[in-house]
Design an enzyme around this catalytic site. Structure first.
Site, PDB file in Angstrom:
ATOM      1  N   LYS A   1      20.306 -63.084  21.707  1.00  0.00           N
ATOM      2  CA  LYS A   1      19.352 -62.054  22.092  1.00  0.00           C
ATOM      3  C   LYS A   1      20.096 -60.915  22.779  1.00  0.00           C
ATOM      4  O   LYS A   1      20.882 -61.131  23.703  1.00  0.00           O
ATOM      5  CB  LYS A   1      18.301 -62.645  23.040  1.00  0.00           C
TER       6      LYS A   1
ATOM      7  N   GLU B   1       0.003 -72.423  26.018  1.00  0.00           N
ATOM      8  CA  GLU B   1      -1.075 -72.142  26.963  1.00  0.00           C
ATOM      9  C   GLU B   1      -2.079 -73.274  27.071  1.00  0.00           C
ATOM     10  O   GLU B   1      -2.593 -73.559  28.168  1.00  0.00           O
ATOM     11  CB  GLU B   1      -1.792 -70.845  26.562  1.00  0.00           C
TER      12      GLU B   1
ATOM     13  N   ARG C   1      -6.258 -68.282  24.311  1.00  0.00           N
ATOM     14  CA  ARG C   1      -5.770 -69.373  23.466  1.00  0.00           C
ATOM     15  C   ARG C   1      -6.082 -70.737  24.076  1.00  0.00           C
ATOM     16  O   ARG C   1      -6.009 -71.758  23.392  1.00  0.00           O
ATOM     17  CB  ARG C   1      -4.261 -69.227  23.256  1.00  0.00           C
TER      18      ARG C   1
END
Length: 583
Positions: free
Chosen positions: A242, A327, A355
């Site tokens: 990244k 979640e 969610r």
């Protein structure tokens, strides 16, 4: 630039290794310069340059279906699918979306900005392909920690069990925002014989290739071609870094410049803002609560920095829990913690809390578990568009039996409301605030307990405003007062509603409610119903509810979107005037 000659993925297929190296360098330069102007997702895309080129050289988009998960890693995909000209206006109103967009290109199949969904899309597309007797390839690129979400594992189970021909590219950069919470990533650091991704995927009936250096285009292409030729499902495990190729991103230990505001491209330093934020107020107060209450624990779904938990995690590392992008599990586990005497504080974006609706209602609410939800990015959020606006939290949270909802209208209100939330042990509590800057107010303009607060007094119109809308309501009241329409303003502050506020509102000619969430089923609807139940005589005061429409709102600056919806001071005043003028 070589990039100028790439107008379609097919243009990539004639390039040699030298050309590809030049192109990758050019793409990184464009990413850095473009994102530096207005902000966006930088680190993920810097790490996906070579992988994207290899994907488009191997597969034939859009005939072959390429699904991005999460969608914020698709900037390079946009650049090589004919959208260079519009890239300078990425995430600007009327410009390109920061995620795949079906309206922009035939190469964007799904508007995929919530994590862990790609494998389910891919399974569905593979089923449809097989029933039609087609032979194209379905590719799911899952990265940035998205394989920590439960939905992804449900899809893996079905893909393997039914042997659907899907190519799963695991873009493993070891991170979502924070380090990836998974034993499948090579960055897990566990280093024992339990860490065997090949055995895991093969146990599900999915072939495994890798891990492969994701910055070696030739090596990635070789594995992708092999995967394409297989008749069953296969995972191609690709290791990327990244922020690759940009020093400030590579050395950012918090999130590798995952998402950034405008910044100096030479240094990577973001242009500082002097404004206060609700998240900052929460972060500071939570540390204080942690000092005073050893039972307080904090939970995040892969986003400790963005939700303000880093200071708490630094002070109490054993009491700050990152569950990954999961979640549903986060909320259900918070219920379990509360059952054993802890006070869980769940820090989550409004759009992502949706969610875990089932867990919120039946695992927390049904059990009366005293979980505190700190709901960030509520209301209009801006540049990330329809999937990230937090328009539903007020309508949903206020439907949970036993739930207390707080909406701070200033920086100072956050600490007061968190203190009050700690006193509530009979059921769950939620605080919700916006991404926009928090106004600062003196001590005499801060509410108390679970009471609403009257900020202005008039006789004609009563405006009941929620959270950040209080400031707009006060400004609208000033405009109306100048026209001879005297206006009362209440800061609603909390739900259940303050009966004193309702009684006062009922004495006016018109009641107006203002919230930065959906008007239908929101707080305004609760107020209208409550006023209708008051025994104040034969006539019920008319109520005008102002809020966002039931629509997918595009990206843009929050203040501009609110103004377009008539939810700024001018718009509220105009709506009041129209209502009063209508017989």
């Amino acid at each position: 630039m070589l990039l100028d000659s790439i107008n379609d993925p097919s243009d990539l297929k004639g390039l040699d290794a030298t050309d590809l190296a030049v192109l990758a360098h050019e793409i990184r330069a464009v990413l850095i310069q473009s994102v530096a102007k207005h902000g966006g997702h930088l680190g993920s895309n810097l790490g996906a340059v070579e992988l994207t080129l290899a994907l488009h050289r191997t597969f034939d988009s859009p005939n072959d279906s390429i699904i991005w998960d999460t969608g914020h890693q698709a900037y390079v995909h946009k650049l090589v699918t004919g959208r260079q000209e519009g890239f300078a206006r990425l995430r600007q109103a009327g410009g390109l979306s920061g995620y795949p967009s079906r309206a922009e290109s035939e190469h964007d199949l799904v508007e995929n900005s919530h994590a862990s969904t790609s494998l389910s899309y891919a399974y569905g597309m593979a089923v449809a392909r097989d029933l039609a007797g087609d032979d194209d390839t379905v590719v799911a690129v899952i990265g940035d920690g998205a394989l920590t979400g439960g939905l992804a594992y449900e899809a893996l189970n079905n893909i393997g069990y039914h042997q659907r021909r899907v190519v799963i590219v695991l873009n493993d950069n070891g991170r979502c925002y924070a380090p990836t919470v998974s034993r499948l990533t090579t960055a897990s650091g566990a280093g024992d014989d339990l860490d065997d991704p090949a055995a895991f995927f093969r146990s599900l009936g999915i072939a495994y290739r890798g891990p492969i250096d994701g910055h070696d285009i030739a090596a990635v292409e070789t594995e992708l071609r092999d995967a394409r030729a297989r008749r069953g499902p296969v995972v191609v495990h690709v290791l990327t870094r990244k922020g690759e190729g940009y020093g400030p991103a590579e050395t950012d230990e918090e999130k590798r410049l995952h998402d950034v505001g405008a910044f100096d491209p030479e240094t990577g330093v973001q242009r500082a803002s002097s404004t206060s934020s609700y998240t900052g107020a929460f972060a500071s107060k939570l540390v204080q609560l942690g000092e005073e209450h050893p039972e307080v624990v904090a939970l995040t779904a892969g986003m400790p920095g963005s939700t303000g938990l880093l200071p708490f995690g630094d002070r109490f590392p054993d009491r700050c829990i990152d569950v990954g992008i999961a979640e549903q599990h986060m909320v259900a586990s918070a219920a379990g913690m509360a059952m054993r005497g802890l006070r869980p504080v769940v820090a989550v974006y409004s759009t992502f809390l949706s969610r875990a609706w089932d867990q919120l209602v039946y695992d927390v609410g049904l059990h009366g578990a005293p979980v505190i939800f700190c709901v960030d990015r509520a209301g209009i959020t801006g540049d990330d568009g329809p999937s990230h606006h937090g328009l539903y939290d007020l309508a949903l949270l206020t439907k949970v039996p036993g739930m207390t909802v707080f909406a701070p209208s200033s920086f100072e209100e956050v600490a007061v409301m968190l203190d009050e939330a700690m006193r509530i042990t009979s059921g769950p509590v939620a605080l919700r605030w916006s991404k926009t800057p928090a106004r600062r107010v003196p001590a005499d303009q801060v509410g108390q307990g679970r009471s609403a607060r009257r900020t202005r007094t008039g006789t004609d119109v009563c405006v009941l405003a929620v959270g950040k809308m209080v400031e707009a309501a006060e400004d609208a009241a000033a405009l109306l007062d100048a026209r001879g329409i005297t206006t009362t303003v209440w800061d609603v502050r909390t739900i259940p509603l303050d009966t004193r506020m309702l009684a006062d509102a009922s004495t006016h000619r018109l009641v107006v409610t203002a919230e930065d969430g959906i008007a239908e089923g929101g707080v305004g609807s609760l107020i209208a119903s409550a006023l209708g139940r008051l025994d104040v005589g034969a006539t019920t005061v008319p109520v005008l509810t102002l809020g966002t429409p039931l629509a997918y709102l595009p990206h843009g600056k929050p203040d501009a979107i609110l103004a377009n919806l008539g939810l700024d001071a001018t718009g509220i005043a105009a709506s009041v005037q129209k209502a009063l003028d209508t017989p």
